[in-house]
Write a protein that holds these residues in place. Sequence first.
Motif, PDB file in Angstrom:
ATOM      1  N   LYS A  63       0.833  -1.200   0.000  1.00 49.23           N
ATOM      2  CA  LYS A  63       0.000   0.000   0.000  1.00 49.23           C
ATOM      3  C   LYS A  63       0.868   1.250   0.000  1.00 49.23           C
ATOM      4  N   ALA A  64       1.919   1.255   0.805  1.00 47.25           N
ATOM      5  CA  ALA A  64       2.823   2.411   0.859  1.00 47.25           C
ATOM      6  C   ALA A  64       3.489   2.637  -0.502  1.00 47.25           C
ATOM      7  N   ARG A  65       3.877   1.553  -1.169  1.00 46.90           N
ATOM      8  CA  ARG A  65       4.485   1.673  -2.498  1.00 46.90           C
ATOM      9  C   ARG A  65       3.509   2.306  -3.478  1.00 46.90           C
ATOM     10  N   LYS A  66       2.289   1.813  -3.473  1.00 52.02           N
ATOM     11  CA  LYS A  66       1.278   2.339  -4.388  1.00 52.02           C
ATOM     12  C   LYS A  66       0.912   3.779  -4.047  1.00 52.02           C
ATOM     13  N   ASP A  67       0.801   4.085  -2.740  1.00 50.84           N
ATOM     14  CA  ASP A  67       0.475   5.446  -2.321  1.00 50.84           C
ATOM     15  C   ASP A  67       1.554   6.434  -2.753  1.00 50.84           C
ATOM     16  N   LYS A  68       2.785   5.963  -2.809  1.00 46.28           N
ATOM     17  CA  LYS A  68       3.906   6.807  -3.233  1.00 46.28           C
ATOM     18  C   LYS A  68       3.969   6.911  -4.758  1.00 46.28           C
ATOM     19  N   GLY A  69       3.158   6.110  -5.436  1.00 41.97           N
ATOM     20  CA  GLY A  69       3.131   6.138  -6.899  1.00 41.97           C
ATOM     21  C   GLY A  69       4.293   5.406  -7.541  1.00 41.97           C
ATOM     22  N   MET A  70       4.881   4.462  -6.809  1.00 41.56           N
ATOM     23  CA  MET A  70       6.005   3.688  -7.331  1.00 41.56           C
ATOM     24  C   MET A  70       5.519   2.376  -7.933  1.00 41.56           C
ATOM     25  N   THR A  71       6.129   2.011  -9.025  1.00 41.80           N
ATOM     26  CA  THR A  71       5.871   0.695  -9.598  1.00 41.80           C
ATOM     27  C   THR A  71       6.796  -0.316  -8.932  1.00 41.80           C
ATOM     28  N   GLN A  72       6.499  -1.572  -9.140  1.00 40.28           N
ATOM     29  CA  GLN A  72       7.389  -2.620  -8.648  1.00 40.28           C
ATOM     30  C   GLN A  72       8.774  -2.457  -9.259  1.00 40.28           C
ATOM     31  N   ALA A  73       8.820  -2.119 -10.528  1.00 35.92           N
ATOM     32  CA  ALA A  73      10.103  -1.962 -11.230  1.00 35.92           C
ATOM     33  C   ALA A  73      10.915  -0.812 -10.634  1.00 35.92           C
ATOM     34  N   GLN A  74      10.261   0.296 -10.330  1.00 37.15           N
ATOM     35  CA  GLN A  74      10.975   1.433  -9.746  1.00 37.15           C
ATOM     36  C   GLN A  74      11.528   1.091  -8.366  1.00 37.15           C
ATOM     37  N   LEU A  75      10.727   0.409  -7.564  1.00 44.43           N
ATOM     38  CA  LEU A  75      11.169   0.019  -6.235  1.00 44.43           C
ATOM     39  C   LEU A  75      12.320  -0.975  -6.324  1.00 44.43           C
ATOM     40  N   ALA A  76      12.194  -1.931  -7.209  1.00 46.04           N
ATOM     41  CA  ALA A  76      13.253  -2.924  -7.388  1.00 46.04           C
ATOM     42  C   ALA A  76      14.554  -2.256  -7.812  1.00 46.04           C
ATOM     43  N   GLU A  77      14.469  -1.304  -8.723  1.00 48.38           N
ATOM     44  CA  GLU A  77      15.666  -0.596  -9.179  1.00 48.38           C
ATOM     45  C   GLU A  77      16.325   0.147  -8.017  1.00 48.38           C
ATOM     46  N   ALA A  78      15.522   0.797  -7.186  1.00 50.74           N
ATOM     47  CA  ALA A  78      16.053   1.515  -6.026  1.00 50.74           C
ATOM     48  C   ALA A  78      16.738   0.573  -5.041  1.00 50.74           C
ATOM     49  N   LEU A  79      16.263  -0.671  -4.978  1.00 49.43           N
ATOM     50  CA  LEU A  79      16.852  -1.677  -4.095  1.00 49.43           C
ATOM     51  C   LEU A  79      18.032  -2.406  -4.733  1.00 49.43           C
ATOM     52  N   GLY A  80      18.192  -2.223  -6.043  1.00 49.81           N
ATOM     53  CA  GLY A  80      19.232  -2.957  -6.758  1.00 49.81           C
ATOM     54  C   GLY A  80      18.873  -4.412  -6.969  1.00 49.81           C
ATOM     55  N   LYS A  81      17.575  -4.668  -7.091  1.00 46.34           N
ATOM     56  CA  LYS A  81      17.057  -6.030  -7.275  1.00 46.34           C
ATOM     57  C   LYS A  81      16.245  -6.075  -8.560  1.00 46.34           C
ATOM     58  N   PRO A  82      15.988  -7.283  -9.082  1.00 45.05           N
ATOM     59  CA  PRO A  82      15.096  -7.392 -10.243  1.00 45.05           C
ATOM     60  C   PRO A  82      13.641  -7.161  -9.829  1.00 45.05           C
ATOM     61  N   GLN A  83      12.820  -6.763 -10.772  1.00 50.74           N
ATOM     62  CA  GLN A  83      11.403  -6.520 -10.498  1.00 50.74           C
ATOM     63  C   GLN A  83      10.734  -7.772  -9.952  1.00 50.74           C
ATOM     64  N   SER A  84      11.201  -8.926 -10.379  1.00 54.30           N
ATOM     65  CA  SER A  84      10.610 -10.179  -9.903  1.00 54.30           C
ATOM     66  C   SER A  84      10.777 -10.355  -8.394  1.00 54.30           C
ATOM     67  N   PHE A  85      11.804  -9.745  -7.813  1.00 58.61           N
ATOM     68  CA  PHE A  85      11.999  -9.793  -6.359  1.00 58.61           C
ATOM     69  C   PHE A  85      10.800  -9.171  -5.654  1.00 58.61           C
ATOM     70  N   ILE A  86      10.389  -7.981  -6.097  1.00 58.03           N
ATOM     71  CA  ILE A  86       9.253  -7.284  -5.485  1.00 58.03           C
ATOM     72  C   ILE A  86       7.973  -8.074  -5.731  1.00 58.03           C
ATOM     73  N   ALA A  87       7.786  -8.566  -6.947  1.00 62.76           N
ATOM     74  CA  ALA A  87       6.589  -9.346  -7.265  1.00 62.76           C
ATOM     75  C   ALA A  87       6.487 -10.574  -6.368  1.00 62.76           C
ATOM     76  N   LYS A  88       7.593 -11.270  -6.166  1.00 66.21           N
ATOM     77  CA  LYS A  88       7.573 -12.470  -5.327  1.00 66.21           C
ATOM     78  C   LYS A  88       7.293 -12.121  -3.869  1.00 66.21           C
ATOM     79  N   VAL A  89       7.839 -11.022  -3.382  1.00 60.99           N
ATOM     80  CA  VAL A  89       7.559 -10.589  -2.008  1.00 60.99           C
ATOM     81  C   VAL A  89       6.074 -10.270  -1.868  1.00 60.99           C
ATOM     82  N   GLU A  90       5.551  -9.455  -2.783  1.00 59.15           N
ATOM     83  CA  GLU A  90       4.153  -9.026  -2.690  1.00 59.15           C
ATOM     84  C   GLU A  90       3.174 -10.164  -2.913  1.00 59.15           C
ATOM     85  N   ASN A  91       3.574 -11.195  -3.631  1.00 64.63           N
ATOM     86  CA  ASN A  91       2.699 -12.341  -3.891  1.00 64.63           C
ATOM     87  C   ASN A  91       2.888 -13.470  -2.876  1.00 64.63           C
TER      88      ASN A  91
END
Length: 74
Positions: A18-46
């Motif tokens: 919810k915080a990610r979405k409220d900030k207007g960040m995509t999974q890809a943007q968050l993953a990039e900021a973490l230095g991880k692939p987008q699939s990392f965020i998808a797997k966490v959220e799923n």
Amino acid sequence: MASVYSEEYQRVINALKKARKDKGMTQAQLAEALGKPQSFIAKVENGERRLDVVEFVHLARLVGADTQRIIANI
């Protein structure tokens, strides 16, 4: 150890998502900021991957989530 499917863990993940979405960040943007692939965020959220405490703090900071509030809701 609690399952990624436990109610408590799902509250943590839902708060971060919810915080990610409220900030207007995509999974890809968050993953990039973490230095991880987008699939990392998808797997966490799923619920396919469990966060460790350091990953939780880094992710929460990037999305502007209140870690103390999230933990208090467990």
